[in-house]
Design a protein around this motif. Sequence first.
Motif, PDB file in Angstrom:
ATOM      1  N   ARG A  22     -76.525 -25.035  16.420  1.00  0.00           N
ATOM      2  CA  ARG A  22     -77.943 -25.392  16.343  1.00  0.00           C
ATOM      3  C   ARG A  22     -78.529 -25.061  14.958  1.00  0.00           C
ATOM      4  O   ARG A  22     -79.307 -25.827  14.379  1.00  0.00           O
ATOM      5  CB  ARG A  22     -78.729 -24.662  17.445  1.00  0.00           C
ATOM      6  N   GLU A  25     -77.435 -27.659  12.504  1.00  0.00           N
ATOM      7  CA  GLU A  25     -78.172 -28.904  12.682  1.00  0.00           C
ATOM      8  C   GLU A  25     -79.578 -28.797  12.109  1.00  0.00           C
ATOM      9  O   GLU A  25     -80.087 -29.713  11.463  1.00  0.00           O
ATOM     10  CB  GLU A  25     -78.223 -29.243  14.179  1.00  0.00           C
ATOM     11  N   ILE A  26     -80.213 -27.620  12.393  1.00  0.00           N
ATOM     12  CA  ILE A  26     -81.560 -27.399  11.848  1.00  0.00           C
ATOM     13  C   ILE A  26     -81.529 -27.397  10.314  1.00  0.00           C
ATOM     14  O   ILE A  26     -82.374 -28.008   9.649  1.00  0.00           O
ATOM     15  CB  ILE A  26     -82.127 -26.066  12.387  1.00  0.00           C
ATOM     16  N   ARG A  28     -79.276 -28.841   8.435  1.00  0.00           N
ATOM     17  CA  ARG A  28     -78.961 -30.198   7.950  1.00  0.00           C
ATOM     18  C   ARG A  28     -80.223 -31.057   7.931  1.00  0.00           C
ATOM     19  O   ARG A  28     -80.468 -31.838   7.017  1.00  0.00           O
ATOM     20  CB  ARG A  28     -77.906 -30.803   8.862  1.00  0.00           C
ATOM     21  N   LYS A  29     -81.045 -30.917   8.960  1.00  0.00           N
ATOM     22  CA  LYS A  29     -82.290 -31.684   9.026  1.00  0.00           C
ATOM     23  C   LYS A  29     -83.260 -31.295   7.900  1.00  0.00           C
ATOM     24  O   LYS A  29     -83.938 -32.130   7.324  1.00  0.00           O
ATOM     25  CB  LYS A  29     -82.950 -31.487  10.381  1.00  0.00           C
ATOM     26  N   LYS A  30     -83.317 -29.964   7.647  1.00  0.00           N
ATOM     27  CA  LYS A  30     -84.188 -29.495   6.571  1.00  0.00           C
ATOM     28  C   LYS A  30     -83.745 -30.065   5.223  1.00  0.00           C
ATOM     29  O   LYS A  30     -84.566 -30.511   4.408  1.00  0.00           O
ATOM     30  CB  LYS A  30     -84.190 -27.973   6.512  1.00  0.00           C
ATOM     31  N   LYS A  32     -81.971 -32.805   4.695  1.00  0.00           N
ATOM     32  CA  LYS A  32     -82.222 -34.235   4.678  1.00  0.00           C
ATOM     33  C   LYS A  32     -83.698 -34.542   4.419  1.00  0.00           C
ATOM     34  O   LYS A  32     -84.059 -35.460   3.688  1.00  0.00           O
ATOM     35  CB  LYS A  32     -81.785 -34.821   6.015  1.00  0.00           C
ATOM     36  N   LYS A  33     -84.574 -33.710   5.054  1.00  0.00           N
ATOM     37  CA  LYS A  33     -86.008 -33.894   4.867  1.00  0.00           C
ATOM     38  C   LYS A  33     -86.432 -33.655   3.435  1.00  0.00           C
ATOM     39  O   LYS A  33     -87.217 -34.400   2.852  1.00  0.00           O
ATOM     40  CB  LYS A  33     -86.739 -32.938   5.817  1.00  0.00           C
ATOM     41  N   LYS A  36     -85.248 -36.573   1.237  1.00  0.00           N
ATOM     42  CA  LYS A  36     -86.104 -37.754   1.351  1.00  0.00           C
ATOM     43  C   LYS A  36     -87.392 -37.571   0.561  1.00  0.00           C
ATOM     44  O   LYS A  36     -87.919 -38.493  -0.043  1.00  0.00           O
ATOM     45  CB  LYS A  36     -86.423 -38.022   2.813  1.00  0.00           C
TER      46      LYS A  36
END
Length: 281
Positions: A22, A25-26, A28-30, A32-33, A36
């Motif tokens: 988890r 994943e968190i 990885r999202k950070k 990616k954000k 962007k």
Amino acid sequence: MNWNFDATQASTTELNQMDIGREKEILRKKIKKKKKKVEKNNPLLCESESEISEADKQTPQKKRTQTFDEIQDKSNRIVEHEHLLATLQQKIDKIQITSAQKLDEIPIQITVQPGSYTKEKNEFTYISTQSEYKTFPINPAVINGIFKCEMKINNLGDIYVGVMKSGLLIPFDRYPGELPYCIIFRQSGPVYQNSAELQGNQQMKDGDQIAIEVNLLTTPRTAHLFINGQQQPVFVSGLPKSVQFWFFLHHFGDSITVLSLKKLNVPNVTKIPDEIKMKWI
């Protein structure tokens, strides 16, 4: 006991692995954000090099091409301005030369009796309408200086030009060579003065520009003939203090134009090896 312990340990391990997953994943999202957000602020950056567009790759080359075109355009405009300045300078120089020439020019008048001739409007062009001796004195008389009178032969039949003592009157039907105090440069080449004659000057022809230059500052005072700018060898020496220029028309169709009367700062006359002097009598 051992079995229950192992089961509990396994459950704990699985829970730890799930927590790690988890967290990854968190994270990885950070990432990616954030990526962007950076890409949004800088459109030149993409998710990978393979996603960079061909247009973006060519952006530096476009800038270089645009810069070269701008420099070339500025260079062309500079050349055009330099050409315009050169043209304007030529016009200014021409105006200055013309103005200087006009300052040296003397307004002339030609006043004679009515007779067999016509005069062109707004110029000193005279045409003989029938055979008759016609002498045209050019005013004003000149004194104490160097002067040049220029004329153009339009149609040559029997035309003379010359210099005479100022105030001398030669009526129509009277040949100027019969009178004293009068120099004649004949179209055929001879020079006459008071019945004396000397050969040596070239013949005049249609279209020739004739000039007589008198020097009333030198001693003795002189008169020289020029044909198309070329000084003629036979000249007259011993002129009176004040003289007038004149021209003579005889045959039908004879035509001449008086171009100018100028006062010169320096003489155009030079010493030439074959010159011949005629004395004013």
